[in-house]
Design a protein around this motif. Structure first.
Motif, PDB file in Angstrom:
ATOM      1  N   MET A   1      31.450  31.577  73.291  1.00 30.69           N
ATOM      2  CA  MET A   1      30.431  30.683  72.736  1.00 30.69           C
ATOM      3  C   MET A   1      30.794  30.310  71.302  1.00 30.69           C
ATOM      4  N   ILE A   2      30.606  29.036  70.964  1.00 27.39           N
ATOM      5  CA  ILE A   2      30.822  28.574  69.602  1.00 27.39           C
ATOM      6  C   ILE A   2      29.498  28.674  68.854  1.00 27.39           C
ATOM      7  N   HIS A   3      29.468  29.393  67.758  1.00 29.10           N
ATOM      8  CA  HIS A   3      28.228  29.588  67.014  1.00 29.10           C
ATOM      9  C   HIS A   3      27.917  28.363  66.164  1.00 29.10           C
ATOM     10  N   LEU A   4      26.633  28.064  66.044  1.00 27.07           N
ATOM     11  CA  LEU A   4      26.185  26.886  65.306  1.00 27.07           C
ATOM     12  C   LEU A   4      26.669  26.917  63.864  1.00 27.07           C
ATOM     13  N   GLN A   5      26.732  28.083  63.258  1.00 27.51           N
ATOM     14  CA  GLN A   5      27.156  28.201  61.869  1.00 27.51           C
ATOM     15  C   GLN A   5      28.564  27.649  61.680  1.00 27.51           C
ATOM     16  N   SER A   6      29.392  27.761  62.729  1.00 26.75           N
ATOM     17  CA  SER A   6      30.770  27.266  62.633  1.00 26.75           C
ATOM     18  C   SER A   6      30.837  25.751  62.566  1.00 26.75           C
ATOM     19  N   LEU A   7      29.769  25.073  62.998  1.00 22.21           N
ATOM     20  CA  LEU A   7      29.779  23.616  63.026  1.00 22.21           C
ATOM     21  C   LEU A   7      29.363  23.006  61.697  1.00 22.21           C
ATOM     22  N   LEU A   8      28.935  23.836  60.761  1.00 21.72           N
ATOM     23  CA  LEU A   8      28.469  23.314  59.478  1.00 21.72           C
ATOM     24  C   LEU A   8      29.581  23.226  58.454  1.00 21.72           C
ATOM     25  N   ASP A   9      30.762  23.652  58.804  1.00 22.23           N
ATOM     26  CA  ASP A   9      31.899  23.647  57.889  1.00 22.23           C
ATOM     27  C   ASP A   9      33.072  22.957  58.587  1.00 22.23           C
ATOM     28  N   ASP A  10      33.632  21.925  57.942  1.00 24.74           N
ATOM     29  CA  ASP A  10      34.700  21.151  58.566  1.00 24.74           C
ATOM     30  C   ASP A  10      35.929  22.004  58.859  1.00 24.74           C
ATOM     31  N   SER A  11      36.272  22.917  57.947  1.00 28.26           N
ATOM     32  CA  SER A  11      37.465  23.737  58.167  1.00 28.26           C
ATOM     33  C   SER A  11      37.308  24.619  59.401  1.00 28.26           C
ATOM     34  N   LYS A  12      36.086  25.158  59.627  1.00 28.53           N
ATOM     35  CA  LYS A  12      35.847  25.966  60.812  1.00 28.53           C
ATOM     36  C   LYS A  12      35.867  25.107  62.073  1.00 28.53           C
ATOM     37  N   CYS A  13      35.408  23.862  61.956  1.00 28.28           N
ATOM     38  CA  CYS A  13      35.453  22.952  63.107  1.00 28.28           C
ATOM     39  C   CYS A  13      36.896  22.682  63.526  1.00 28.28           C
ATOM     40  N   TYR A  14      37.761  22.433  62.541  1.00 27.47           N
ATOM     41  CA  TYR A  14      39.172  22.185  62.859  1.00 27.47           C
ATOM     42  C   TYR A  14      39.829  23.441  63.422  1.00 27.47           C
ATOM     43  N   ALA A  15      39.432  24.612  62.938  1.00 32.88           N
ATOM     44  CA  ALA A  15      39.978  25.857  63.471  1.00 32.88           C
ATOM     45  C   ALA A  15      39.570  26.029  64.942  1.00 32.88           C
ATOM     46  N   GLU A  16      38.326  25.683  65.279  1.00 38.55           N
ATOM     47  CA  GLU A  16      37.875  25.756  66.670  1.00 38.55           C
ATOM     48  C   GLU A  16      38.667  24.794  67.545  1.00 38.55           C
ATOM     49  N   VAL A  17      38.892  23.585  67.035  1.00 39.29           N
ATOM     50  CA  VAL A  17      39.645  22.586  67.799  1.00 39.29           C
ATOM     51  C   VAL A  17      41.068  23.063  68.057  1.00 39.29           C
ATOM     52  N   ARG A  18      41.714  23.615  67.030  1.00 40.67           N
ATOM     53  CA  ARG A  18      43.087  24.100  67.214  1.00 40.67           C
ATOM     54  C   ARG A  18      43.146  25.238  68.237  1.00 40.67           C
ATOM     55  N   GLU A  19      42.155  26.115  68.193  1.00 41.89           N
ATOM     56  CA  GLU A  19      42.152  27.257  69.103  1.00 41.89           C
ATOM     57  C   GLU A  19      41.947  26.819  70.549  1.00 41.89           C
ATOM     58  N   LEU A  20      41.066  25.835  70.765  1.00 38.49           N
ATOM     59  CA  LEU A  20      40.796  25.373  72.122  1.00 38.49           C
ATOM     60  C   LEU A  20      41.886  24.439  72.632  1.00 38.49           C
ATOM     61  N   ARG A  21      42.445  23.644  71.718  1.00 37.74           N
ATOM     62  CA  ARG A  21      43.455  22.670  72.149  1.00 37.74           C
ATOM     63  C   ARG A  21      44.808  23.323  72.393  1.00 37.74           C
ATOM     64  N   TRP A  22      45.183  24.273  71.553  1.00 38.21           N
ATOM     65  CA  TRP A  22      46.502  24.909  71.647  1.00 38.21           C
ATOM     66  C   TRP A  22      46.333  26.437  71.650  1.00 38.21           C
ATOM     67  N   PRO A  23      45.799  27.020  72.708  1.00 39.22           N
ATOM     68  CA  PRO A  23      45.573  28.474  72.721  1.00 39.22           C
ATOM     69  C   PRO A  23      46.868  29.286  72.637  1.00 39.22           C
ATOM     70  N   GLU A  24      48.001  28.682  73.006  1.00 36.69           N
ATOM     71  CA  GLU A  24      49.280  29.393  72.960  1.00 36.69           C
ATOM     72  C   GLU A  24      50.189  28.886  71.848  1.00 36.69           C
ATOM     73  N   GLY A  25      49.613  28.180  70.876  1.00 34.99           N
ATOM     74  CA  GLY A  25      50.401  27.652  69.770  1.00 34.99           C
ATOM     75  C   GLY A  25      50.455  26.136  69.795  1.00 34.99           C
ATOM     76  N   VAL A  26      50.613  25.540  68.623  1.00 34.94           N
ATOM     77  CA  VAL A  26      50.582  24.082  68.489  1.00 34.94           C
ATOM     78  C   VAL A  26      51.738  23.447  69.257  1.00 34.94           C
ATOM     79  N   ARG A  27      51.434  22.385  69.976  1.00 37.79           N
ATOM     80  CA  ARG A  27      52.442  21.602  70.675  1.00 37.79           C
ATOM     81  C   ARG A  27      52.307  20.140  70.277  1.00 37.79           C
ATOM     82  N   CYS A  28      53.416  19.425  70.353  1.00 44.53           N
ATOM     83  CA  CYS A  28      53.421  18.018  69.957  1.00 44.53           C
ATOM     84  C   CYS A  28      52.430  17.227  70.804  1.00 44.53           C
ATOM     85  N   ALA A  29      51.635  16.384  70.137  1.00 40.69           N
ATOM     86  CA  ALA A  29      50.655  15.564  70.837  1.00 40.69           C
ATOM     87  C   ALA A  29      51.300  14.432  71.621  1.00 40.69           C
TER      88      ALA A  29
END
Length: 309
Positions: A1-29
């Motif tokens: 679950m993504i906690h609401l508090q994480s959505l109030l900070d842009d840096s935490k939002c980008y961290a959530e996106v990176r974790e969900l988009r590339w769970p095994e490490g960043v790959r070229c888009a």
């Protein structure tokens, strides 16, 4: 679950996106290569990481290739909007909560809803499947030219449809529902409820040799010809469930599908009238919500995961 508090900070939002988009490490888009290097941050959005691919030599960032790319609203606004959509707030309520212009919030929600509908795979149903249809009153809200073509005055209050079975032309489009018992559901808006109209959707959704339960409506009479076992319950005689094999369990019914229709009507009610043009998106979004079997706050993560897949 993504906690609401994480959505109030842009840096935490980008961290959530990176974790969900590339769970095994960043790959070229662009080419999906894992050989990427960091190239600082975006000047307009300091929390957005930029990258360069060593394979295709192209640049990309955290949002490249996603529905969130190329918009002026901060990522946290998009995620809060998605979070409130999961709570089934109307466009007007979301706009009020986020302090957004009504045109901006309508455009954002339409893009998010369309993205969810496009991202979800169409289920294949097998085993025991219930089929039923329901009729949703839907005119041409927001399209006055379509109302003029029908030569009728605009409805000033509540949109009311003619009694009985409807069609798209009568502004009461039929919705065909197919639900696998213990499994997923598939719903779709149709022009009418005739055998040539329902056949392609049924064949594309229900696996051959499945047992299909319906009411006595004659549009389902050719299911055996289409490769299915067919059992019916006769509502006109007051029959709503029947035990055919004598085991004490009344297995012939469409009660599960009718219960689903009650959930759908409740889900659509806060939106206070939906046009025919937008209704398929609302149906597809609710189909996703039902199939992931999560409601409320926990719905944000599967919604975001689908958009980033």
């Amino acid at each position: 679950m993504i906690h609401l508090q994480s959505l109030l900070d842009d840096s935490k939002c980008y961290a959530e996106v990176r974790e969900l988009r590339w769970p095994e490490g960043v790959r070229c888009a662009h080419c999906a290569s894992p050989e990427v290097t960091r190239q600082g941050h975006d000047t307009a959005h300091p929390s957005r990481q930029r990258y360069r691919c060593a394979t295709c030599l192209r640049y990309f960032d955290d949002l490249s290739g996603t529905i969130f790319a190329g918009h002026h609203q901060p990522l946290k606004v998009w995620l809060l909007c998605l979070y409130l959509m999961g709570l089934n707030l109307s466009n007007e309520q979301i706009g009020d909560e986020l302090g957004l212009n009504k045109d901006d919030v309508h455009r954002m929600i339409s893009q998010l809803r369309a993205g969810i509908v496009a991202a979800q795979p169409e289920p294949t149903l097998s085993g025991e499947v219930e089929c039923d249809e329901v009729y949703i009153v839907a005119g041409h809200k927001g399209h006055p030219e379509a109302v003029r073509r029908k030569n009728r005055p605009g409805r000033r209050r509540r949109l009311k449809g003619a009694r009985g079975r409807g069609t798209l032309e009568k502004e009461k489009p039929p919705i065909l529902g197919m639900l696998q018992r213990g499994g997923e559901v598939r719903i779709g808006m149709l022009e009418n409820v005739q055998q040539p109209t329902i056949k392609p959707l049924i064949l594309a959704t229900i696996a051959p040799n499945a047992t299909v339960y319906t009411d006595e409506y004659d549009i389902y009479a050719r299911l055996p010809e289409w490769g299915y076992q067919h059992k019916t319950v006769c509502h006109s005689r007051g029959e709503y469930a029947r035990d055919e094999d004598g085991d004490g369990f009344h297995e012939v019914h469409v009660n599960t599908m009718e219960g689903f229709w009650s959930l759908l009507r409740s889900w659509l009610r806060p939106h206070r009238g939906i046009s025919q043009e937008k209704l398929p998106l609302y149906l597809g979004f609710f189909q996703f919500v039902h199939n992931v079997r999560i409601r409320g706050k926990g719905l944000l993560k599967p919604l975001l995961t689908a958009l980033l897949a």
